[in-house]
Design a protein around this motif. Sequence first.
Motif, PDB file in Angstrom:
ATOM      1  N   GLN A  41       0.868  -1.170   0.000  1.00 33.74           N
ATOM      2  CA  GLN A  41       0.000   0.000   0.000  1.00 33.74           C
ATOM      3  C   GLN A  41       0.909   1.225   0.000  1.00 33.74           C
ATOM      4  N   ARG A  42       0.613   2.161  -0.891  1.00 32.29           N
ATOM      5  CA  ARG A  42       1.496   3.313  -1.035  1.00 32.29           C
ATOM      6  C   ARG A  42       1.027   4.460  -0.139  1.00 32.29           C
ATOM      7  N   GLU A  43       1.943   5.385   0.069  1.00 35.63           N
ATOM      8  CA  GLU A  43       1.702   6.616   0.820  1.00 35.63           C
ATOM      9  C   GLU A  43       1.468   6.407   2.323  1.00 35.63           C
ATOM     10  N   THR A  44       1.076   5.216   2.745  1.00 36.49           N
ATOM     11  CA  THR A  44       0.969   4.952   4.181  1.00 36.49           C
ATOM     12  C   THR A  44       2.368   5.093   4.779  1.00 36.49           C
ATOM     13  N   THR A  45       2.467   5.841   5.872  1.00 30.44           N
ATOM     14  CA  THR A  45       3.756   6.352   6.339  1.00 30.44           C
ATOM     15  C   THR A  45       4.084   5.822   7.729  1.00 30.44           C
ATOM     16  N   ALA A  46       5.315   5.341   7.867  1.00 24.94           N
ATOM     17  CA  ALA A  46       5.740   4.675   9.091  1.00 24.94           C
ATOM     18  C   ALA A  46       6.918   5.398   9.724  1.00 24.94           C
ATOM     19  N   TYR A 101      -2.286  13.895   1.298  1.00 22.42           N
ATOM     20  CA  TYR A 101      -2.350  12.509   0.812  1.00 22.42           C
ATOM     21  C   TYR A 101      -0.962  11.875   0.793  1.00 22.42           C
ATOM     22  N   PHE A 102       0.066  12.667   0.505  1.00 22.96           N
ATOM     23  CA  PHE A 102       1.399  12.126   0.287  1.00 22.96           C
ATOM     24  C   PHE A 102       2.211  12.093   1.586  1.00 22.96           C
ATOM     25  N   PRO A 103       3.228  11.209   1.647  1.00 27.38           N
ATOM     26  CA  PRO A 103       3.963  11.010   2.900  1.00 27.38           C
ATOM     27  C   PRO A 103       4.731  12.202   3.430  1.00 27.38           C
ATOM     28  N   ALA A 104       5.105  13.177   2.605  1.00 20.03           N
ATOM     29  CA  ALA A 104       5.908  14.296   3.115  1.00 20.03           C
ATOM     30  C   ALA A 104       5.222  14.973   4.295  1.00 20.03           C
ATOM     31  N   ALA A 105       3.954  15.357   4.114  1.00 16.53           N
ATOM     32  CA  ALA A 105       3.217  15.998   5.207  1.00 16.53           C
ATOM     33  C   ALA A 105       2.960  15.014   6.338  1.00 16.53           C
ATOM     34  N   LYS A 106       2.719  13.755   6.009  1.00 16.68           N
ATOM     35  CA  LYS A 106       2.493  12.731   7.037  1.00 16.68           C
ATOM     36  C   LYS A 106       3.746  12.532   7.894  1.00 16.68           C
ATOM     37  N   MET A 107       4.919  12.493   7.243  1.00 20.44           N
ATOM     38  CA  MET A 107       6.172  12.361   7.995  1.00 20.44           C
ATOM     39  C   MET A 107       6.380  13.555   8.923  1.00 20.44           C
ATOM     40  N   GLN A 116       6.607  12.649  -2.196  1.00 16.36           N
ATOM     41  CA  GLN A 116       6.664  14.103  -2.366  1.00 16.36           C
ATOM     42  C   GLN A 116       7.964  14.682  -1.807  1.00 16.36           C
ATOM     43  N   LEU A 117       8.968  13.828  -1.711  1.00 19.52           N
ATOM     44  CA  LEU A 117      10.294  14.253  -1.256  1.00 19.52           C
ATOM     45  C   LEU A 117      11.381  13.891  -2.259  1.00 19.52           C
ATOM     46  N   PHE A 118      10.986  13.248  -3.370  1.00 18.71           N
ATOM     47  CA  PHE A 118      11.950  12.687  -4.313  1.00 18.71           C
ATOM     48  C   PHE A 118      11.952  13.502  -5.597  1.00 18.71           C
ATOM     49  N   ASP A 119      13.135  13.906  -6.044  1.00 22.82           N
ATOM     50  CA  ASP A 119      13.277  14.694  -7.259  1.00 22.82           C
ATOM     51  C   ASP A 119      13.254  13.761  -8.469  1.00 22.82           C
TER      52      ASP A 119
END
Length: 485
Positions: free
Chosen positions: A80-85, A130-136, A182-185
């Motif tokens: 599952q994508r975007e789920t952040t650990a 939705y994306f992990p950057a804000a979740k992290m 949302q952290l990868f160039d």
Amino acid sequence: MGYILGIDQSTQGTKAILTDENGRMVGRADRPHRQIINSQGWVSHDLEEIYQSVIASAKDVVERTGICKEDICAVGISNQRETTAIWNRQGQPLNLAVVWQCARAKEIAHQKKAYGEQIEKKTGLPLSPYFPAAKMAWLLQNTEDLPDTAEICLGTIDSWLIYRLTNGEQWKTDYSNASRTQLFDLHTLQWSEEICRIFDIPVECLPTVCDSNSLFGMTDLDGLLPNKVPIHSAMGDSHAALFGQGCHSCGMIKTTYGTGSSIMMNTGENCIASRHGLATSLAWGIDGKVNYVLEGNINYTGAVITWLKDDLQLIQSPGETEAAAKAANPQDRTVLVPAFSGLSAPYWNDEAKGMLYGMTRTTGRNEIIRAALDSIVLQIQAVLDAMNKDSGLTIQELGADGGPTQNGYLMQRQSDISQLTVAISDVEELSALGAAYLAGISVGLYEKEKLFAQRQKVRYTPKMPEEERQHKLKDWNRAVELLLR
């Protein structure tokens, strides 16, 4: 005899499959895990529970098939994508995982609004919780008793599983998952230190990014296997499904019908910046070469059917929806917009709320069920329209996979509304299969061309009169317009 173990760690649970030396699936086992939802509507998962579900499902499929454990050659992982650990270097979770559906980090995303254009240009992703950057960032701000930065690991579920399966020896992710953080160039193919600073995320807390068919480490699956075998593929579930569908060339497209949906077009080596609400990501990296995709993500597709069952209690099982939709009054024009946690692609409105539009006194159970199924189709169609505009490519066929593809009404409706041939995979477990195939190819068990030449598909073709189709699209667009005012 040789076997590949494919693991698909998804939103609702974990499935494990075994494929034989011919690429045929010979066994499957599933283990559910909890959906932890609090009074604020935050959706979380327990990382340790997820890991144990992986071990248990792998054990189940091995025992059910009765294969010799020594014959397992490799493991492939889709997730599952975007789920952040978040966890520590000892492999202990520091907090619950923030599930991709969860919008708890929306205030953080809103605070970064001034950087939105800059972020999207580098990462290909519109600024969103939705994306992990804000979740992290949320996890770093809201996790108690955080250790020193050098002891913190942040990542998506693939990197958590790889870390645990290798006993902390390997901390890696692949290009597909990295491109969704949302952290990868997308242009330098590295973590963007600039974007990490915007979100106050230390780069050293992120895993090493590798090709999707890399050797991610060795595992015995917590002692299940007598010898360690290579983890030789890792991909986000939608990317694994794209690979499993055989969409390996530019212009090929698929949609995965799961809890949510990912509609994904392979754009080859072309990194196309969307102007119509889509995301640009990496399909995968294989043998040092990357492919890009245009993608639209929808929060609620299969989850709409779960809502009918668990919340409204209109059905007892998903299988009832097909007959109910077919029995609905054909004159009823009720529209459901399932914006239960905002609207994602191509609208990207976090504040939108769900709505039933166009009901009359005679609207009943069957009509609401049909509107729910149609909402899946119409959301996907909005994404397909955006893809046509962004890519300039003419879509000929839509590959489809996931449990809801067994619903004949839904698939015919998708073909009717999209005016496309919809090709249903002969295997439902496309994410797990894609991961298994790539791992098998990587260790030399499979030849790619032979593997995909044997696949069979069921196809649906358009039948709906154009006037009726236009009514459906007009009603949907009107409902969305009212919702977004």
